[in-house]
Design a protein around this motif. Structure first.
Motif, PDB file in Angstrom:
ATOM      1  N   GLY A   1       3.115   3.695  -5.272  1.00 21.24           N
ATOM      2  CA  GLY A   1       2.156   4.467  -5.530  1.00 21.24           C
ATOM      3  C   GLY A   1       0.744   4.354  -5.612  1.00 21.24           C
ATOM      4  O   GLY A   1      -0.180   4.766  -5.578  1.00 21.24           O
ATOM      5  N   ARG A   2       0.591   2.760  -5.746  1.00 23.58           N
ATOM      6  CA  ARG A   2      -0.767   2.095  -6.327  1.00 23.58           C
ATOM      7  C   ARG A   2      -0.537   1.157  -5.310  1.00 23.58           C
ATOM      8  O   ARG A   2       0.486   0.514  -4.755  1.00 23.58           O
TER       9      ARG A   2
ATOM     10  N   PRO B   1      -5.005  -4.484  -6.992  1.00 25.63           N
ATOM     11  CA  PRO B   1      -6.470  -5.041  -6.945  1.00 25.63           C
ATOM     12  C   PRO B   1      -7.505  -4.261  -7.570  1.00 25.63           C
ATOM     13  O   PRO B   1      -7.308  -3.275  -7.217  1.00 25.63           O
ATOM     14  N   ALA B   2      -8.791  -4.826  -7.863  1.00 27.78           N
ATOM     15  CA  ALA B   2     -10.220  -4.581  -7.739  1.00 27.78           C
ATOM     16  C   ALA B   2     -10.474  -3.633  -6.939  1.00 27.78           C
ATOM     17  O   ALA B   2     -10.173  -3.862  -5.286  1.00 27.78           O
TER      18      ALA B   2
ATOM     19  N   GLY C   1       6.152   6.153   1.115  1.00 26.31           N
ATOM     20  CA  GLY C   1       6.934   4.989   1.022  1.00 26.31           C
ATOM     21  C   GLY C   1       5.866   4.021   0.387  1.00 26.31           C
ATOM     22  O   GLY C   1       4.470   3.765   0.446  1.00 26.31           O
ATOM     23  N   MET C   2       6.327   2.951   0.327  1.00 25.43           N
ATOM     24  CA  MET C   2       5.281   1.394   0.016  1.00 25.43           C
ATOM     25  C   MET C   2       5.114   0.474   1.360  1.00 25.43           C
ATOM     26  O   MET C   2       6.183   0.123   1.759  1.00 25.43           O
TER      27      MET C   2
ATOM     28  N   TYR D   1       0.633  -0.860  -0.043  1.00 26.02           N
ATOM     29  CA  TYR D   1       0.373   0.462  -0.119  1.00 26.02           C
ATOM     30  C   TYR D   1       0.759   1.344  -0.269  1.00 26.02           C
ATOM     31  O   TYR D   1       2.158   1.589   1.243  1.00 26.02           O
ATOM     32  N   PRO D   2       0.307   2.227  -0.938  1.00 24.01           N
ATOM     33  CA  PRO D   2       1.922   3.569  -0.394  1.00 24.01           C
ATOM     34  C   PRO D   2       0.970   3.889   0.731  1.00 24.01           C
ATOM     35  O   PRO D   2      -0.442   4.025   0.789  1.00 24.01           O
TER      36      PRO D   2
END
Length: 326
Positions: free
Chosen positions: A98-99, A132-133, A53-54, A43-44
């Motif tokens: 970022g996603r 992920p949707a 960060g991620m 996750y961002p």
């Protein structure tokens, strides 16, 4: 649930364009489903001291379980091999920062053919990634029924490992539930006790407390399950009770919810079950909110407690080949 695969796949040590990441139909992976895998979320981080960060949730837990699963299936891999696979996970995260990401590192048997000597086996490894949707509103319960199929026993299969072949049963369970108009199906064991769904752990909030089937019910030692147990203890001051739960008890007044890497934390409306109290539903809503906070706005203390990993970046790029350091 639809989603979009990432452009590249990490495969046996290097990034490969998605369309070229193939394996032969003669492999034991293709013929018999002989593989082990993990499902990992990244996750961002949108605020706090780690912003930018991620957050790769439970990264070290997933690394350890991937190794344990490979050993349970008698695959000839060591820690260094698994570390290389997990570096593939980091490579995908770096290239797609970022996603929200869902990463699936997999170790598969390429050539075994029921070999008498393990030394004759060979393995392949890859990491798939996807976006992920969006799932439904967390405040709207997902519907669930009891599957007519029974959960595989630990006497017959290493159920604590994430083995690809076991998901043939979960596919059957999910397909049956969908045909009958439900989102999920809960599996019982041979004597009618609750185990898990086809890919997630089952909890009940009842009377201010929370309970879940124990690991010796033959369920997976889910990473998300462990995180939620810690969250419940923080919120209530009480540990989650691990005990055998019968089908009949499952239908009693409670707020049932499931936990899993892809599903996160979701309330369930179980067919025939009495609804939980407002207090129970409020507690589950708090658990959902706190899980989301830990994923997207973790503190350094959260990262340590969750055995997670945070990737930080000095610049952003969409080209894995420009950032790949493996």
């Amino acid at each position: 649930m639809s989603s979009h695969w990432l452009d590249d796949v990490w495969m046996d040590g290097a990034p490969v364009p998605f369309a070229q990441a193939t394996t032969h139909v003669s492999t034991d992976f293709a013929l018999r489903g002989l593989s082990v895998f993990e499902g990992i979320r990244a996750y961002p981080i949108d605020e706090g001291p780690l912003q930018g960060g991620m957050h790769i949730v439970g990264f070290q837990h997933h690394r350890r379980r991937l190794l344990q699963s490979a050993r349970a299936l008698r695959m000839q891999v060591d820690e260094a091999y698994v570390d290389e696979v997990m570096e593939g996970v980091l490579g995908l995260v770096r290239a797609n920062a970022g996603r929200d990401l869902y990463l699936r590192p997999t170790i598969a048997l390429r050539d075994g053919a029921y070999a008498a000597a393990a030394s004759r086996e060979s393995v392949t490894a890859f990491v798939l990634g996807r976006y992920p949707a969006e799932v439904g509103d967390a405040a709207t319960p997902r519907t669930a029924t009891i599957s007519p199929w029974r959960h595989v026993s630990a006497h017959h299969f290493p159920v604590h490992a994430k083995v690809g072949a076991q998901y043939a049963q979960y596919h059957l369970v999910r397909a049956d539930a969908a045909e009958r108009g439900f989102d999920e199906a809960i599996l019982l064991d041979a004597v009618g006790m609750v185990t898990e769904t086809g890919g997630a752990s089952v909890f009940r909030a009842t009377g201010g407390g929370v309970e879940t089937p124990p690991l010796d019910a033959g369920i997976l030692a889910s990473v998300t399950r462990g995180i939620v147990q810690h969250i419940v203890e923080r919120l209530t001051g009480e540990s989650v009770v691990e005990r055998a739960i019968s089908h009949e008890e499952l239908l009693g007044p409670a707020c049932v919810f499931l936990t899993g890497t892809l599903d996160e934390v979701v309330e369930l409306a179980v067919e025939g079950a009495a609804p939980g109290s407002e207090a129970d539903r409020h507690l589950v809503a708090q658990i959902i909110a706190e899980y989301g906070r830990q994923c997207r706005r973790p503190s350094p203390e959260d990262i340590e407690e969750l055995d997670s990993h945070v990737e930080t970046f000095t610049s952003q790029t969409s080209s894995w080949r420009a950032t790949w350091t493996g």
